[in-house]
Design a protein around this motif. Structure first.
Motif, PDB file in Angstrom:
ATOM      1  N   ILE A  42      40.307 -43.999 -63.326  1.00 55.17           N
ATOM      2  CA  ILE A  42      39.178 -44.871 -63.635  1.00 55.17           C
ATOM      3  C   ILE A  42      38.207 -44.114 -64.519  1.00 55.17           C
ATOM      4  CG2 ILE A  42      37.198 -46.093 -62.655  1.00 55.17           C
ATOM      5  CD1 ILE A  42      38.955 -46.611 -60.160  1.00 55.17           C
ATOM      6  N   PHE A  43      37.691 -44.799 -65.528  1.00 56.13           N
ATOM      7  CA  PHE A  43      36.709 -44.215 -66.440  1.00 56.13           C
ATOM      8  C   PHE A  43      35.398 -44.953 -66.271  1.00 56.13           C
ATOM      9  CE2 PHE A  43      34.349 -44.070 -70.371  1.00 56.13           C
ATOM     10  CZ  PHE A  43      34.353 -42.711 -70.661  1.00 56.13           C
ATOM     11  N   ARG A  44      34.312 -44.183 -66.088  1.00 53.83           N
ATOM     12  CA  ARG A  44      32.977 -44.773 -65.953  1.00 53.83           C
ATOM     13  C   ARG A  44      31.992 -43.990 -66.810  1.00 53.83           C
ATOM     14  NH1 ARG A  44      34.370 -44.436 -60.276  1.00 53.83           N
ATOM     15  NH2 ARG A  44      34.908 -46.493 -59.525  1.00 53.83           N
ATOM     16  N   ASN A  45      31.246 -44.707 -67.624  1.00 58.68           N
ATOM     17  CA  ASN A  45      30.155 -44.102 -68.389  1.00 58.68           C
ATOM     18  C   ASN A  45      28.993 -45.091 -68.377  1.00 58.68           C
ATOM     19  OD1 ASN A  45      28.394 -42.979 -70.190  1.00 58.68           O
ATOM     20  ND2 ASN A  45      29.940 -42.434 -71.690  1.00 58.68           N
ATOM     21  N   PRO A  46      28.229 -45.110 -67.271  1.00 54.51           N
ATOM     22  CA  PRO A  46      27.132 -46.076 -67.164  1.00 54.51           C
ATOM     23  C   PRO A  46      26.071 -45.915 -68.251  1.00 54.51           C
ATOM     24  CG  PRO A  46      27.532 -44.970 -65.056  1.00 54.51           C
ATOM     25  CD  PRO A  46      28.397 -44.298 -66.074  1.00 54.51           C
ATOM     26  N   ALA A  47      25.876 -44.698 -68.738  1.00 53.76           N
ATOM     27  CA  ALA A  47      24.858 -44.477 -69.776  1.00 53.76           C
ATOM     28  C   ALA A  47      25.169 -45.272 -71.040  1.00 53.76           C
ATOM     29  CB  ALA A  47      24.756 -42.988 -70.102  1.00 53.76           C
TER      30      ALA A  47
END
Length: 113
Positions: A42-47
């Motif tokens: 899973i890839f997450r980059n909330p910024a």
């Protein structure tokens, strides 16, 4: 080795996101007959409002790396790494690792416009 990163962009319309995600998953699973393993991350980059999934294939597959990114409301980007060579995991592994780092950098720095 000559290679290509194929990428496609789709604007999300009402209710289209689940279809794009499923099409990407089905494309990845087509490699299950040749892959020794398929790792999903899973890839997450909330910024940057970017979320997705990375498929990392082991074995003699046509592609060794696929991914998708989305902001879940407007944008969907899917990509695959292909080499113009006969699949030979041991031979292309060093190049695959190198290019995967570039793709991850792209994913980490992507800004939707």
């Amino acid at each position: 080795y000559a290679n290509t990163i194929h990428m496609s962009y789709f604007a999300i319309t009402k209710d289209s996101l689940p279809n794009y995600i499923e099409e990407t998953r089905m494309l990845a699973m087509k490699h299950i007959v040749k892959a020794n393993q398929i790792n999903e991350e899973i890839f997450r980059n909330p910024a940057n409002n970017a979320y997705g999934l990375i498929y990392d294939f082991g074995g003699e597959t046509a592609t060794n790396f696929q991914f998708f990114l989305t902001d879940s409301t407007h944008h969907f980007l899917v990509g695959s790494l292909y080499f113009y060579a006969r699949p030979n995991f041991d031979s292309i592994y060093p190049a695959t690792v190198y290019l995967q780092k570039d793709i991850i950098h792209l994913m980490e720095t992507l800004n939707w416009k």
